[in-house]
Write a protein that holds these residues in place. Structure first.
Motif, PDB file in Angstrom:
ATOM      1  N   ARG A   1     -12.675   3.910   0.212  1.00 37.27           N
ATOM      2  CA  ARG A   1     -11.725   2.799   0.117  1.00 37.27           C
ATOM      3  C   ARG A   1     -11.081   2.609   1.485  1.00 37.27           C
ATOM      4  O   ARG A   1     -10.594   3.568   2.081  1.00 37.27           O
TER       5      ARG A   1
ATOM      6  N   TYR B   1       1.276   8.177  10.789  1.00 42.44           N
ATOM      7  CA  TYR B   1      -0.161   7.907  10.901  1.00 42.44           C
ATOM      8  C   TYR B   1      -0.398   6.436  10.567  1.00 42.44           C
ATOM      9  O   TYR B   1      -0.158   6.010   9.448  1.00 42.44           O
ATOM     10  N   GLU B   2      -0.855   5.702  11.538  1.00 42.10           N
ATOM     11  CA  GLU B   2      -1.120   4.277  11.273  1.00 42.10           C
ATOM     12  C   GLU B   2      -2.402   4.098  10.476  1.00 42.10           C
ATOM     13  O   GLU B   2      -2.523   3.164   9.686  1.00 42.10           O
ATOM     14  N   ALA B   3      -3.373   4.953  10.715  1.00 41.58           N
ATOM     15  CA  ALA B   3      -4.678   4.772  10.053  1.00 41.58           C
ATOM     16  C   ALA B   3      -5.351   6.123   9.856  1.00 41.58           C
ATOM     17  O   ALA B   3      -6.394   6.405  10.440  1.00 41.58           O
ATOM     18  N   ALA B   4      -4.726   6.946   9.016  1.00 40.99           N
ATOM     19  CA  ALA B   4      -5.288   8.271   8.765  1.00 40.99           C
ATOM     20  C   ALA B   4      -6.416   8.181   7.735  1.00 40.99           C
ATOM     21  O   ALA B   4      -6.596   7.156   7.081  1.00 40.99           O
TER      22      ALA B   4
ATOM     23  N   PRO C   1       0.574  -0.513   3.109  1.00 42.95           N
ATOM     24  CA  PRO C   1      -0.360  -0.735   4.221  1.00 42.95           C
ATOM     25  C   PRO C   1       0.105  -1.788   5.222  1.00 42.95           C
ATOM     26  O   PRO C   1      -0.157  -1.670   6.403  1.00 42.95           O
TER      27      PRO C   1
ATOM     28  N   LEU D   1     -13.366   9.034  -0.058  1.00 45.45           N
ATOM     29  CA  LEU D   1     -12.701   8.854   1.235  1.00 45.45           C
ATOM     30  C   LEU D   1     -11.691   7.712   1.154  1.00 45.45           C
ATOM     31  O   LEU D   1     -12.009   6.632   0.650  1.00 45.45           O
ATOM     32  N   HIS D   2     -10.510   7.979   1.660  1.00 46.31           N
ATOM     33  CA  HIS D   2      -9.485   6.942   1.762  1.00 46.31           C
ATOM     34  C   HIS D   2      -9.284   6.695   3.254  1.00 46.31           C
ATOM     35  O   HIS D   2      -8.743   7.556   3.954  1.00 46.31           O
ATOM     36  N   ARG D   3      -9.739   5.550   3.738  1.00 47.75           N
ATOM     37  CA  ARG D   3      -9.684   5.286   5.180  1.00 47.75           C
ATOM     38  C   ARG D   3      -8.522   4.350   5.519  1.00 47.75           C
ATOM     39  O   ARG D   3      -8.135   3.516   4.716  1.00 47.75           O
ATOM     40  N   ASN D   4      -8.030   4.532   6.747  1.00 45.63           N
ATOM     41  CA  ASN D   4      -6.956   3.659   7.273  1.00 45.63           C
ATOM     42  C   ASN D   4      -5.727   3.667   6.371  1.00 45.63           C
ATOM     43  O   ASN D   4      -5.191   2.624   6.002  1.00 45.63           O
ATOM     44  N   VAL D   5      -5.326   4.877   6.014  1.00 45.39           N
ATOM     45  CA  VAL D   5      -4.142   5.033   5.165  1.00 45.39           C
ATOM     46  C   VAL D   5      -2.918   5.189   6.073  1.00 45.39           C
ATOM     47  O   VAL D   5      -2.966   5.900   7.074  1.00 45.39           O
ATOM     48  N   THR D   6      -1.846   4.499   5.739  1.00 45.61           N
ATOM     49  CA  THR D   6      -0.609   4.615   6.516  1.00 45.61           C
ATOM     50  C   THR D   6       0.275   5.681   5.872  1.00 45.61           C
ATOM     51  O   THR D   6       0.624   5.560   4.688  1.00 45.61           O
ATOM     52  N   LEU D   7       0.602   6.708   6.646  1.00 46.15           N
ATOM     53  CA  LEU D   7       1.332   7.848   6.094  1.00 46.15           C
ATOM     54  C   LEU D   7       2.467   8.264   7.015  1.00 46.15           C
ATOM     55  O   LEU D   7       2.403   8.036   8.229  1.00 46.15           O
TER      56      LEU D   7
ATOM     57  N   VAL E   1       2.820   4.991   2.870  1.00 49.06           N
ATOM     58  CA  VAL E   1       3.547   3.784   3.279  1.00 49.06           C
ATOM     59  C   VAL E   1       2.729   2.554   2.885  1.00 49.06           C
ATOM     60  O   VAL E   1       1.493   2.581   2.918  1.00 49.06           O
TER      61      VAL E   1
ATOM     62  N   ARG F   1      -2.440   6.905  16.177  1.00 44.04           N
ATOM     63  CA  ARG F   1      -3.115   5.627  15.936  1.00 44.04           C
ATOM     64  C   ARG F   1      -4.589   5.865  15.662  1.00 44.04           C
ATOM     65  O   ARG F   1      -5.157   6.784  16.145  1.00 44.04           O
TER      66      ARG F   1
ATOM     67  N   LEU G   1      -7.791  10.196   4.343  1.00 43.90           N
ATOM     68  CA  LEU G   1      -7.545  11.255   3.357  1.00 43.90           C
ATOM     69  C   LEU G   1      -8.862  11.520   2.642  1.00 43.90           C
ATOM     70  O   LEU G   1      -9.524  10.575   2.194  1.00 43.90           O
TER      71      LEU G   1
ATOM     72  N   TYR H   1      -8.070   0.874   3.413  1.00 38.59           N
ATOM     73  CA  TYR H   1      -6.762   0.310   3.057  1.00 38.59           C
ATOM     74  C   TYR H   1      -6.379  -0.882   3.918  1.00 38.59           C
ATOM     75  O   TYR H   1      -5.307  -1.452   3.729  1.00 38.59           O
TER      76      TYR H   1
ATOM     77  N   ALA I   1     -17.232   7.703  -3.248  1.00 37.80           N
ATOM     78  CA  ALA I   1     -16.531   6.413  -3.199  1.00 37.80           C
ATOM     79  C   ALA I   1     -15.718   6.371  -1.923  1.00 37.80           C
ATOM     80  O   ALA I   1     -15.349   7.413  -1.377  1.00 37.80           O
TER      81      ALA I   1
END
Lengths: 74, 760
Positions: free
Chosen positions: B589, B533-536, A53, A12-18, A51, A74, B538, B591, B587
């Motif tokens: 992560r 997306y500020e906090a997507a 972070p 899981l990749h959380r709080n990713v800016t895209l 983007v 958001r 993946l 960001y 796992a």
């Protein structure tokens, strides 16, 4: 346990800016702007840009300067 | 005034060190904390005066304080305590309630009570002695010695239990009676819409772009100028007979107090609150604004500095903050139809409390100067009194629709009375009647300007329109403009295009121009071209097959499919949509946290191996700048299920690429420390060393080396006077350098010693 019911191992990749563009050509247009491109770390696909972070506000400001009116999730 | 105050340590600030503290945002806990700072003896005395015996141990101050607070938590007991208050004490409690401020500076409370005709010292001490007020423990600590007159300039803050002040019944002062005037003409009353409209404009401006605050809480210059140049926010109030200073500052502070704008989590930005604010608060908004103004301390009706004041002198006008609710209470004591001229009101206040119109508390610090002398020193006494009343009652109070003004028929003197909203805000009357609805108040034009007639506007409609129409002019008629940004803003607040057009259609006198409809729809569709997306989240799968399988079968809570990204990801906009029941997280992560160490450097110094459980999306982009990925080695035979380790190698070409992209040795060092937890290996430093254009090339020379069969023999050669002069540096136990120009001499000398040398 069958495959249908097994839990799928994922990372899981959380709080990713895209930034997600509706079409690849729109993503190209965005990346053609140098001041926005420098805030983009990577292109995850034809339409999705990763983007930096800590540059979310700057990226939104750049999009608005380009005349885009992005939906901001958001 | 003898103030009972705590002597405990000042509590630490929660934001600074996270220690348990007095929560300033929770008035009840702040009240309890401050009580608990008092000594058990004092607390027992307070309980005794309230008429109860604490159950806690006699020396357990915190427990006794808790009992004192618990008592006030009980609505029946709190009501009984309020009933037993005398008129002046009730006024004091009412001041806390009316202004919705559970904290008052002692000097401010004393000033307001004095204006209301009470003996401030007696009232405050009486409430302190029963633990109904308490000196804030985080404020300046004062002793129990009584100053001669009133609280000092640097006096403490007083706290009240919110349950005591919130339900207080208001009994405005009526004694001595205010002289009312006979008949008036030229009645002037604001509809109260202007502040709401301008607050709405401020809200939408901050929604489009928040303002940034300095460490001292002031606006940054750029934002200050942006607000100052916006006439809708910074222009004078059109509806008020007298100007209110700094309208933008007033609106900003009112907006903060009512919760329309707020500090974001970084405490560096002032941002607009969600659009729900309007639906949740529309009905009570005028009253909320009135209460906010009554208790406003960060804005003053009189903020100029005295011409003679030094640069370090405090700005004048602070007493007006506390005069405000007291003046309104005097007016609330009049019958709804009664008017009072400002002149008569000033004279009336002079008889009640001659210092009512003071502009600074500074005078009190000079206790040696007689009050009369100080008053006589003031220039233009009558002018100041009149100006004070005009600024408070004809300025902001009129603009907010709380006070109406008129001219006394016989004398032409300015007279005032509270409006229905003013009487409601002062809690002496029921809510004002709602004006009849005026549905068709908009005029939408093909050029995308929309005119609104004030009669039809309500707080709820103002809130709705503010979400998608940009306020451009607030006057007798209101002007708005629809723009691509305003429509995008409306969508961002959660309003659909259909709802926007429905609002415009429903209230428009004319059919909506097709150009307007087309533009709104076009702009709305344009907005989905780019999503930020500020906090997507993946979700990364091990393989494309797994990802495609998930996309095919999984759906979000609302039934919509997930969005595939690249080869192995799906994009989840709302973290609540992550299908936790279907996945096993190997796992994770975040960001928002600093990057993790996920790189190991192999012995060769140039090969970097990624730890698959710790890598993130950024690492590829970071490494891609200065390293090249090499083919994976294949599964680990000992653990075939373990994800394959990815490897990158730094080559001179890849590193050159990085340097061309702006990578510097210091950035590279920083990257290695963050990602590998080590300095760059020497092999990388070798490649990354600064360019040495023009420097001497490294020198490589052929050397003649004499190899000797043993250490002892070489020791002999290096010691013997015939040979030692022809030798260079010893290179090892049995090897020594021979300068080429001395080779022949050395060979001759060794020959004499019986050693033949062969040079190859």
């Amino acid at each position: 346990m069958t495959r249908a019911h097994a839990r799928v191992p994922v990372k899981l990749h959380r709080n990713v800016t895209l930034i997600r563009a509706s079409e690849p050509i729109v993503a190209e247009e965005l990346m053609a702007r140098r001041s926005l491109a420098r805030l983009v770390l990577a292109r995850l696909s034809d339409t999705v840009l990763l983007v930096k972070p800590d540059e979310a506000d700057a990226a939104v400001a750049e999009l608005k300067k380009m005349g885009q009116t992005p939906r901001i999730a958001r | 005034m003898a103030l009972i105050s705590g002597s405990g340590p000042t509590p630490p600030h929660p934001a600074r060190d996270g220690a348990p503290t007095t929560p300033a945002d929770d008035p009840r806990r702040a009240f309890r904390w401050s009580l608990s700072r008092l000594s058990p003896t004092v607390l027992r005395l307070l309980a005794e005066r309230r008429g109860f015996e604490p159950e806690a141990d006699a020396d357990d101050g915190a427990a006794i304080a808790a009992e004192l607070v618990d008592q006030l938590d009980d609505p029946t007991i709190a009501a009984a305590i309020r009933e037993r208050l005398d008129e002046n004490e009730r006024s004091a409690v009412a001041l806390f309630g009316l202004t919705e401020n559970p904290r008052w500076p002692a000097r401010g409370l004393a000033h307001a009570l004095s204006v209301l005709g009470a003996s401030a010292e007696d009232v405050i001490n009486g409430l302190l002695k029963r633990g109904l007020l308490v000196v804030a423990a985080d404020g300046p600590i004062v002793g129990t010695s009584a100053p001669q007159r009133g609280p000092s300039v640097e006096g403490p803050d007083l706290l009240i239990h919110p349950a005591l002040s919130s339900g207080a019944r208001i009994r405005p002062p009526i004694d001595p009676p205010i002289p009312v005037c006979e008949a008036v003409a030229q009645i002037r009353e604001a509809d109260g819409l202007e502040p709401i409209l301008r607050l709405a404009a401020l809200w939408q401006r901050l929604g489009a772009e928040p303002v940034r605050l300095t460490q001292t809480g002031a606006l940054y210059k750029r934002d200050r100028e942006r607000i100052a140049e916006d006439a809708v926010i910074s222009g004078p109030f059109r509806d008020a007979p007298a100007d209110a200073p700094d309208p933008a500052g007033l609106l900003m502070e009112l907006a903060k107090r009512i919760g329309l704008i707020h500090l974001d989590s970084s405490r560096e930005l002032l941002v607009a609150s969600p659009a729900d604010f309007w639906t949740e608060n529309a009905v009570h908004l005028p009253q909320m604004i009135a209460s906010a103004w009554l208790g406003l301390r960060s804005w003053r009706e009189w903020s100029e500095t005295e011409p003679s004041a030094s640069s370090t002198a405090p700005a004048v006008g602070e007493p007006l903050i506390y005069l405000r609710p007291a003046l309104m209470l005097w007016l609330a004591g009049l019958a709804p139809e009664d008017w009072v001229t400002l002149d008569d009101l000033a004279e009336h206040l002079n008889t009640v409390f001659p210092d009512w119109d003071r502009l600074s508390f500074r005078d009190d610090s000079d206790a040696t100067e007689p009050r009369r002398a100080r008053r006589e020193r003031r220039p233009s006494r009558g002018g100041q009194a009149k100006q004070t009343l005009e600024r408070v009652l004809l300025g902001a109070a009129s603009a907010l629709g709380l006070v109406r003004s008129a001219d006394e028929k016989t004398t032409g003197r300015k007279a005032v009375q509270l409006t229905a909203l003013g009487r409601y805000a002062m809690r002496v009357d029921s809510p004002p009647a709602t004006p009849p609805p005026f549905e068709k108040f908009l005029f939408a034009q093909p050029n995308l300007d929309v005119i609104a007639y004030r009669q039809g506007l309500t707080p709820r409609l103002i809130g709705s329109l503010s979400q998608f129409a940009w306020w451009t002019k607030i006057d007798a008629a209101i002007e708005m403009r629809l723009t691509r940004e305003s429509i995008a803003g409306g969508l961002q607040w959660g309003m659909s295009v259909g709802r926007m057009l429905e609002i415009l259609t429903r209230h428009s006198q004319n059919p909506l121009p097709s150009a307007l409809k087309d533009a709104v729809e076009r702009w709305a569709s344009h907005r989905e071209r780019v999503v930020f997306y500020e906090a997507a989240t993946l979700i990364e799968f091990d393989s494309r097959r797994d990802r495609d399988h998930a996309v095919e079968r999984w759906t979000k809570g609302n039934g919509e499919p997930f969005i595939p990204v690249g080869e192995r990801f799906i994009l989840v906009e709302d973290p609540r949509d992550v299908p936790t029941g279907r996945i096993s997280t190997t796992a994770a992560r975040d960001y928002r946290l600093p990057p993790e160490r996920c790189v190991t450097v192999e012995d060769d110094g140039v090969t970097l191996v990624l730890d698959p459980s710790r890598t993130d999306l950024l690492i590829d982009a970071e490494l891609g700048r200065f390293a090249d990925e090499t083919p994976a080695l294949g599964p680990d035979p000992a653990d075939p299920l373990r994800p394959t380790e990815r490897r990158f190698v730094i080559t001179p070409a890849s590193l050159r690429r990085g340097l061309e992209l702006g990578l510097t040795p210091s950035l590279l060092t920083d990257w290695f420390k963050r990602r590998a937890g080590t300095e760059p290996p020497p092999a990388v430093k070798l490649m990354a060393r600064p360019s040495q254009g023009g420097a001497k090339p490294w020198r490589a020379v052929h050397r003649l080396v004499l190899h000797v069969p043993s250490v002892e023999l070489l020791d002999g050669v290096m010691q013997h006077p015939m040979t030692r002069s022809w030798l260079g540096d010893r290179l090892g136990p049995t090897a020594v350098e021979v300068p080429e120009e001395h080779a022949d001499q050395l060979r001759a000398a060794l020959r004499e010693l019986g050693v033949e040398v062969e040079i190859s």
